[in-house]
Design a protein around this motif. Structure first.
Motif, mmCIF file in Angstrom:
data_model
loop_
_atom_site.group_PDB
_atom_site.id
_atom_site.type_symbol
_atom_site.label_atom_id
_atom_site.label_comp_id
_atom_site.label_asym_id
_atom_site.label_seq_id
_atom_site.Cartn_x
_atom_site.Cartn_y
_atom_site.Cartn_z
ATOM 1 N N UNK A 61 32.682 58.473 48.472
ATOM 2 C CA UNK A 61 34.216 59.238 48.402
ATOM 3 C C UNK A 61 33.770 61.009 48.778
ATOM 4 N N UNK A 62 34.866 61.649 48.702
ATOM 5 C CA UNK A 62 34.521 63.499 48.587
ATOM 6 C C UNK A 62 33.676 63.385 47.398
ATOM 7 N N UNK A 63 33.023 64.876 47.855
ATOM 8 C CA UNK A 63 32.583 65.290 46.232
ATOM 9 C C UNK A 63 33.498 66.165 46.029
ATOM 10 N N UNK A 64 34.596 66.580 47.141
ATOM 11 C CA UNK A 64 35.838 67.789 46.349
ATOM 12 C C UNK A 64 36.617 67.192 45.176
ATOM 13 N N UNK A 65 36.601 65.994 45.152
ATOM 14 C CA UNK A 65 37.049 65.212 43.725
ATOM 15 C C UNK A 65 36.594 64.889 42.641
ATOM 16 N N UNK A 66 35.140 65.851 42.299
ATOM 17 C CA UNK A 66 34.573 65.679 41.371
ATOM 18 C C UNK A 66 35.287 66.042 40.177
ATOM 19 N N UNK A 67 36.558 67.168 40.346
ATOM 20 C CA UNK A 67 37.706 67.263 39.250
ATOM 21 C C UNK A 67 38.482 66.144 38.743
ATOM 22 N N UNK A 68 38.552 64.995 39.809
ATOM 23 C CA UNK A 68 39.078 64.400 39.483
ATOM 24 C C UNK A 68 38.069 62.828 37.736
ATOM 25 N N UNK A 69 37.041 63.494 37.901
ATOM 26 C CA UNK A 69 36.213 62.696 37.185
ATOM 27 C C UNK A 69 36.346 63.863 35.767
ATOM 28 N N UNK A 70 36.281 64.503 35.992
ATOM 29 C CA UNK A 70 35.872 65.934 34.716
ATOM 30 C C UNK A 70 37.925 65.407 34.401
ATOM 31 N N UNK A 71 39.153 64.880 34.606
ATOM 32 C CA UNK A 71 40.491 64.822 34.301
ATOM 33 C C UNK A 71 40.090 63.486 33.106
ATOM 34 N N UNK A 72 39.309 62.738 34.169
ATOM 35 C CA UNK A 72 39.722 61.313 33.352
ATOM 36 C C UNK A 72 38.898 61.414 32.355
ATOM 37 N N UNK A 73 38.012 62.088 32.656
ATOM 38 C CA UNK A 73 36.498 62.501 31.093
ATOM 39 C C UNK A 73 37.339 62.945 30.104
ATOM 40 N N UNK A 74 38.189 64.069 30.194
ATOM 41 C CA UNK A 74 38.960 64.678 29.420
ATOM 42 C C UNK A 74 40.685 63.643 28.879
ATOM 43 N N UNK A 75 40.808 62.712 29.517
ATOM 44 C CA UNK A 75 41.486 62.382 29.061
ATOM 45 C C UNK A 75 41.388 60.927 28.054
ATOM 46 N N UNK A 76 40.160 60.765 28.542
ATOM 47 C CA UNK A 76 39.711 59.426 27.536
ATOM 48 C C UNK A 76 39.422 60.292 26.404
ATOM 49 N N UNK A 77 38.456 61.360 26.662
ATOM 50 C CA UNK A 77 38.059 61.586 24.638
ATOM 51 C C UNK A 77 39.342 62.289 24.170
ATOM 52 N N UNK A 78 39.950 62.897 24.616
ATOM 53 C CA UNK A 78 41.162 63.082 23.691
ATOM 54 C C UNK A 78 42.279 61.917 23.637
ATOM 55 N N UNK A 79 42.085 60.887 24.493
ATOM 56 C CA UNK A 79 43.552 59.656 24.195
ATOM 57 C C UNK A 79 42.230 59.356 22.193
ATOM 58 N N UNK A 80 40.751 58.826 22.903
ATOM 59 C CA UNK A 80 40.606 58.298 21.433
ATOM 60 C C UNK A 80 39.738 59.571 20.514
#
Length: 361
Positions: free
Chosen positions: A313-332
């Motif tokens: 995958x493109x390394x520029x998509x690192x903010x996708x991981x950051x966003x998913x981690x943010x959503x997971x932490x806020x959700x739980x």
């Protein structure tokens, strides 16, 4: 007279608590975990290479300080401000403009003992001014006002060439060589950023327990009641912005020294949102939360591009991981990582209680 006596008793209570306050700072009351973390951080240069010291931990301490200023406003004051990265950027710009840089035709070349305090004062004055406007609103309106100011400064710095050198910004902005030490070397910069982070952390702890900090928290919980008691709620909130701006300014100065440059991208909207993400992920209730969030963010920002590239995958998509981690932490856990930690400890305590009760019976 009875009412007057009650008021006098309450008035004496803060004085008694202030006499007991130094006991909370005694060395024997500091938890063992704090001593262990402090010892590990002190000896970190013995076990970590320059990349980890300068890029990972140095950046973590800097972002943690800027997010700490947001945590102070939001956690203790109930005010979510999105200008903290802008305040940090103004301090960085003032260091480049008043000190020395690669743009000799703009930089004034003042000595460090002049431009460092001046940068903090200018940034704190800017934060105070914006705070004076923002505290008269609540909720989403406070967020929108501070976001609008952050966006306005970003476009202004990008279009102004006489003072901010436009899109290019400033390069070769280096820390002063004090005591014969090059403070941009990895080990020196690590201890410099660590020392500033500890001072800011302790300052927030101290202020939160001071009469001003208690008044700020009371204003957060019941502004109308505080106003009815005779407190100037607006002044308390503006003072909170001033204090938070000083912390953000210190982080901004270290940030420009670490990067050796500053440009409008430093204060762009993505950077502004990153500070909010860091504070929320770490936790808004305790001052250690922003530093935990900053460490998570820096690790993801540094290593996730390599992980994504490994999966094709493109390394520029690192903010996708950051966003998913943010959503997971806020959700739980709406309280961030610290909230997850508290829930885990609470579960352990509940599991242990029946065993203890059985032992007593």
């Amino acid at each position: 007279m009875a009412a007057g006596g009650a008021i006098d008793t309450k008035a004496q209570a803060p004085r008694e608590s202030q006499r007991e306050e130094p006991l909370a700072w005694r060395l024997d009351r500091i938890p063992v975990q704090v001593w262990i973390v402090g010892f590990v951080l002190l000896i970190m240069p013995l076990v970590a290479n320059n990349f980890w010291l300068f890029q990972v931990f140095g950046w973590t301490f800097i972002l943690g300080m800027i997010a700490l200023s947001l945590m102070f406003l939001a956690g203790y004051g109930g005010m979510v401000s999105l200008i903290q990265m802008t305040v940090a950027g103004i301090a960085g710009y003032m260091v480049a403009i008043l000190g020395t840089s690669g743009m000799a035709q703009i930089s004034l070349g003042l000595p460090f003992w002049v431009y460092i305090p001046a940068a903090i004062i200018v940034a704190a004055a800017f934060g105070t001014l914006v705070g004076a406007l923002a505290v008269r609103t609540e909720g989403i309106y406070t967020i929108m006002i501070t976001l609008a100011v952050a966006a306005a400064f970003f476009y202004f710095s990008r279009q102004n060439y006489e003072i901010f050198n436009g899109y290019s910004g400033f390069n070769l902005v280096l820390p002063p060589r004090l005591f014969g030490v090059d403070w941009r070397q990895p080990v020196a910069f690590y201890y410099l950023s660590l020392g500033c982070a500890v001072l800011c952390y302790c300052a927030v702890l101290y202020v939160s327990r001071s009469p001003f900090g208690l008044a700020l928290q009371a204003t957060r919980d019941g502004p109308r009641r505080m106003a009815a008691l005779g407190y100037d709620v607006t002044a308390i909130r503006i003072a909170a912005y001033t204090f938070a701006s000083v912390i953000a300014a210190i982080g901004g100065i270290l940030l420009v020294w670490q990067n050796a440059q500053i440009s409008p991208g430093t204060v762009g909207i993505p950077a502004v949102i990153d500070i909010l993400v860091i504070a929320v992920v770490g936790g808004m209730r305790r001052p250690i939360g922003p530093f935990i969030g900053a460490l998570i963010y820096v690790l993801l920002r540094t290593f996730s591009p390599d992980v994504l590239t490994g999966f094709g995958l493109s390394g520029e998509r690192f903010k996708t991981l950051i966003g998913l981690g943010f959503l997971a932490i806020v959700f739980f856990s709406p309280d961030g990582v610290l909230g997850l930690w508290d829930r885990w400890k609470e579960r352990r305590r509940r599991r242990a209680d029946p065993l203890r009760q059985g032992g007593r019976s």
